[in-house]
Write a protein that holds these residues in place. Structure first.
Motif, short mmCIF file in Angstrom:
data_model
loop_
_atom_site.label_atom_id
_atom_site.label_comp_id
_atom_site.label_asym_id
_atom_site.label_seq_id
_atom_site.Cartn_x
_atom_site.Cartn_y
_atom_site.Cartn_z
N THR A 314 0.84 -1.07 0.04
CA THR A 314 0.04 0.05 0.25
C THR A 314 0.81 1.33 -0.11
N LEU A 315 0.23 2.27 -0.44
CA LEU A 315 1.05 3.65 -0.37
C LEU A 315 0.07 4.53 0.29
N ASP A 316 -0.94 4.24 1.15
CA ASP A 316 -1.85 5.07 1.64
C ASP A 316 -0.85 5.47 2.91
N ILE A 317 -0.33 6.70 3.26
CA ILE A 317 0.41 6.84 4.32
C ILE A 317 -0.62 6.93 5.89
N ASP A 318 -1.74 7.00 5.63
CA ASP A 318 -2.54 6.63 6.66
C ASP A 318 -2.96 5.37 7.50
N HIS A 319 -2.42 4.38 6.41
CA HIS A 319 -2.62 3.07 6.79
C HIS A 319 -1.12 2.65 7.21
N LEU A 320 -0.14 3.51 7.21
CA LEU A 320 1.11 2.92 7.58
C LEU A 320 1.71 3.55 8.86
N GLY A 321 2.93 3.32 9.16
CA GLY A 321 3.56 3.72 10.24
C GLY A 321 4.27 2.74 10.96
N GLY A 322 5.70 3.24 11.62
CA GLY A 322 6.57 2.37 12.18
C GLY A 322 7.63 1.80 11.32
N LEU A 323 7.51 1.99 10.08
CA LEU A 323 8.42 1.28 8.95
C LEU A 323 9.88 1.34 9.38
N GLN A 324 10.39 2.50 10.09
CA GLN A 324 11.66 2.60 10.26
C GLN A 324 12.44 1.49 11.04
N ARG A 325 11.35 0.50 11.73
CA ARG A 325 11.90 -0.61 12.31
C ARG A 325 11.98 -1.80 11.43
N THR A 326 11.06 -1.70 10.48
CA THR A 326 11.20 -3.01 9.52
C THR A 326 12.07 -2.67 8.38
N ILE A 327 11.94 -1.51 7.74
CA ILE A 327 12.87 -1.35 6.64
C ILE A 327 13.71 0.22 7.01
N PRO A 328 14.87 -0.13 7.85
CA PRO A 328 15.46 1.12 8.31
C PRO A 328 16.53 1.63 7.24
N VAL A 329 16.98 0.94 6.34
CA VAL A 329 17.55 1.37 5.29
C VAL A 329 16.80 2.31 4.38
N ILE A 330 15.70 2.00 3.96
CA ILE A 330 14.68 2.75 3.25
C ILE A 330 14.25 4.00 4.02
N ALA A 331 14.02 3.83 5.24
CA ALA A 331 13.71 4.96 6.11
C ALA A 331 14.67 5.98 6.13
N THR A 332 15.78 5.59 6.33
CA THR A 332 17.13 6.72 6.43
C THR A 332 17.32 7.34 4.93
N GLY A 333 17.17 6.56 3.88
CA GLY A 333 17.28 6.97 2.57
C GLY A 333 15.99 8.18 2.30
N PHE A 334 14.85 7.76 2.85
CA PHE A 334 13.60 8.78 2.73
C PHE A 334 14.07 9.82 3.46
N LEU A 335 14.54 9.79 4.38
CA LEU A 335 14.82 11.03 5.57
C LEU A 335 15.79 11.75 4.66
#
Length: 598
Positions: A314-335
């Motif tokens: 999904t790409l609906d951000i209101d259904h997401l959250g906490g992804l920095q714990r499951t995909i930390p590399v992607i979270a860092t890259g997006f940051l």
């Protein structure tokens, strides 16, 4: 076969006798951007699942042809090669956009993109043919010297056609309606190429054919570029803030960044019109550097969004959250990409946006009266746009990657082929933000005929040791005042109730203040639905729905679409009829033609 000199390389096919391709410093710059985007997207594509992959079977053909056509557009040396490659780029990208026709909204989005692309191509073709007709040549190498000597009214006509055509392709408001429709439905590697590379070909066209070949124009043309750039930047980021879909948010952000690039083009145009080399240098530096920077961090962000989609479906951000714990590399890259695109130092977006603002303020200081007021207004709009962009990416990153998952989503492992390109692009965003100086000379040599020099005020204020030292001090200060060694983890407090993920902030609650402040632009609509067998008096459930309708769809494209639909319904009555009626139409048409040519 071919030959080279200090300004360009020309290649031709033996026996044909006419030049088809040429490589100049300006074209080399855009080829570098193309190569960067293609290499990262292709590498990322290796990790895509087969069912999500855009370049499988027939799609691989369209992908290769898409890349080839963009390269040919850049190096084309005459009108025929340029327009043939431009149309090939449009058709191949259309098939890539609709590569998942079974998904909702893909086909309508593809057709909107195709229609707007054809309007763009028609304007560009008319502009190039008009210029070639008056210069008695369809070869681009002969346009520079003759273009500056064209009559002012012919220049204005050419500018209007070319600027409109290239602005449509660049997604400039109000010609942008295809962009937030086509980019989100395309696969992530295709979206990254379209936003990171394809949009920049409109910038290439304006620099090459409008600013360089036509030379000085009526000063109002520079103000036109600046006005459309400021409008695109502000409206693009305002409507990005209202989006819940991550890729649609990034698509509107591309509109904002193309607006910033157009601010640099407007500064360059005014410098050419007034024969002011410093303004030309600042405008060219700003537009070309932000073109490269946007290609880096927008490719990075679209690839990260594709990784989020693959990980959670999904790409609906209101259904997401906490992804920095499951995909930390992607979270860092997006940051990192979010910080860069928001213009936060020491990342690359800050450098190009700072030079753009510097150019606007430089003109404000040296031009009296209306010009100073106009440029100060544009500068203030740019500052407001940058602040809203930062707010938007704080929302996108925070709601998507921080907190707790708002709904249960499947979590699929991501292959390393999808994470490495994002990490490399993040490193490039930081490196070019700390030490961009080597690029300045390259950019100002994109056309040696302009004889530009790097402004000392730019190089002096962008010294790498100074920036690195300030960065070290800021990071150290933040670490000291945050005192991470004293952090204590406690359970959440929810007013005596058990905390739930649904209590977290959503994208709508995060941007409510903006939606209220700019209600005149958004024109928000709200609706309360009552659900149940006795919904009128005793509803079992209340559902609140709200949203916004873009101004251009409400007042421009909506009425235009209804008018065309009504016209098409009436035209069907003309099409259906006896043969003698068609013969009457034919005779009437011939009579009108003879009347006009008599």
């Amino acid at each position: 076969m071919g030959y080279c000199d200090t300004q360009h390389c020309r290649f031709w096919f033996g026996g044909v006798g006419d030049n088809f391709f040429a490589l100049t410093p300006l074209r080399s710059w855009f080829l570098m951007i193309l190569g960067l985007g293609v290499s990262m997207s292709t590498w990322y594509q290796i990790g895509y699942e087969p069912e999500q992959r855009a370049v499988t079977h027939n799609g691989s053909f369209w992908f290769v042809m898409f890349v080839t056509s963009m390269m040919t557009v850049i190096v084309a040396q005459n009108v025929w090669v340029f327009m043939t490659s431009w149309e090939m780029m449009t058709i191949t990208s259309f098939f890539l956009v609709v590569s998942h026709p079974d998904r909702r909204g893909v086909i309508p989005a593809g057709f909107v993109y195709l229609v707007m692309s054809q309007v763009s191509a028609l304007c560009i073709l008319l502009g190039l043919l008009l210029m070639g007709t008056h210069l008695h040549s369809m070869n681009f190498s002969e346009w520079y010297q003759g273009g500056a000597n064209l009559p002012p009214h012919i220049k204005l006509e050419i500018f209007s056609l070319l600027a409109t055509g290239f602005a449509i392709k660049s997604g400039i408001v109000p010609f942008h309606i295809w962009l937030p429709r086509a980019h989100p439905v395309a696969p992530a590697p295709v979206s990254s190429l379209m936003s990171g590379v394809m949009l920049k070909l409109g910038v290439f066209g304006i620099i090459q054919f409008v600013l360089i070949d036509l030379g000085p124009l009526y000063k109002g043309t520079a103000f036109t570029l600046l006005a459309f750039g400021a409008m695109s930047g502000l409206l693009g980021v305002l409507y990005a803030l209202m989006e819940r879909d991550l890729k649609t948010f990034l698509a509107y952000s591309s509109i904002e960044n193309m607006g910033i690039i157009f601010l640099g083009l407007g500064t360059m145009a005014l410098g050419i019109d007034t024969h002011h080399p410093l303004w030309v240098s600042l405008g060219l530096l700003a537009s070309l550097l932000h073109t490269l920077n946007h290609a880096i961090f927008k490719t990075q962000l679209f690839l990260a969004a594709g990784a989020v989609e693959k990980h959670t479906q999904t790409l609906d951000i209101d259904h997401l959250g906490g992804l920095q714990r499951t995909i930390p590399v992607i979270a860092t890259g997006f940051l990192v990409g979010s910080l860069a695109i928001s213009g936060i130092p020491p990342f690359n977006g800050f450098i190009s946006e700072w030079i753009t603002l510097r150019g606007l303020l430089e003109i404000t200081q040296h031009r009296p009266g209306f010009t100073a007021i106009f440029f100060m207004t544009i500068a203030l709009i740019m500052v407001l746009t940058a602040g809203l962009a930062l707010l938007g990416f704080v929302q996108a990153f925070g709601v998507t990657f921080l907190g707790h998952p708002r709904t249960k989503q499947p979590q699929h492992e991501l292959p390393k082929a999808m994470t490495w390109p994002i990490g490399i692009l993040a490193g490039m965003a930081l490196s070019l933000g700390i030490y961009p100086n080597p690029l300045f000379g390259m950019m100002l040599r994109t056309d040696p005929r302009l004889r530009l020099a790097v402004p000392f005020s730019v190089t002096h204020s962008l010294q790498a040791p100074v920036i690195a030292g300030m960065l070290t001090l800021v990071i150290g200060f933040l670490v000291i005042i945050s005192r991470p060694w004293d952090v204590t983890i406690r359970s959440q407090w929810a007013c005596g109730r058990e905390s739930e993920p649904s209590m977290q902030w959503t994208s709508a609650s995060f941007t409510k203040a903006v939606r209220t402040t700019f209600a005149l632009i958004y024109r928000p609509h709200r609706r309360l639905e009552r659900i149940g067998p006795y919904a009128r008096d005793f509803p079992e459930k209340l559902v609140y729905k709200g949203g916004t309708t873009p101004l251009w769809e409400r007042y421009i494209y909506g009425p235009g679409y209804r008018w065309l639909w009504m016209l098409s319904r009436y035209s069907t009555k003309i099409q259906a009829g006896p043969v003698r009626l068609y013969l009457t139409y034919l005779l009437a048409t011939i009579g009108l033609m003879l009347w006009f040519v008599r």
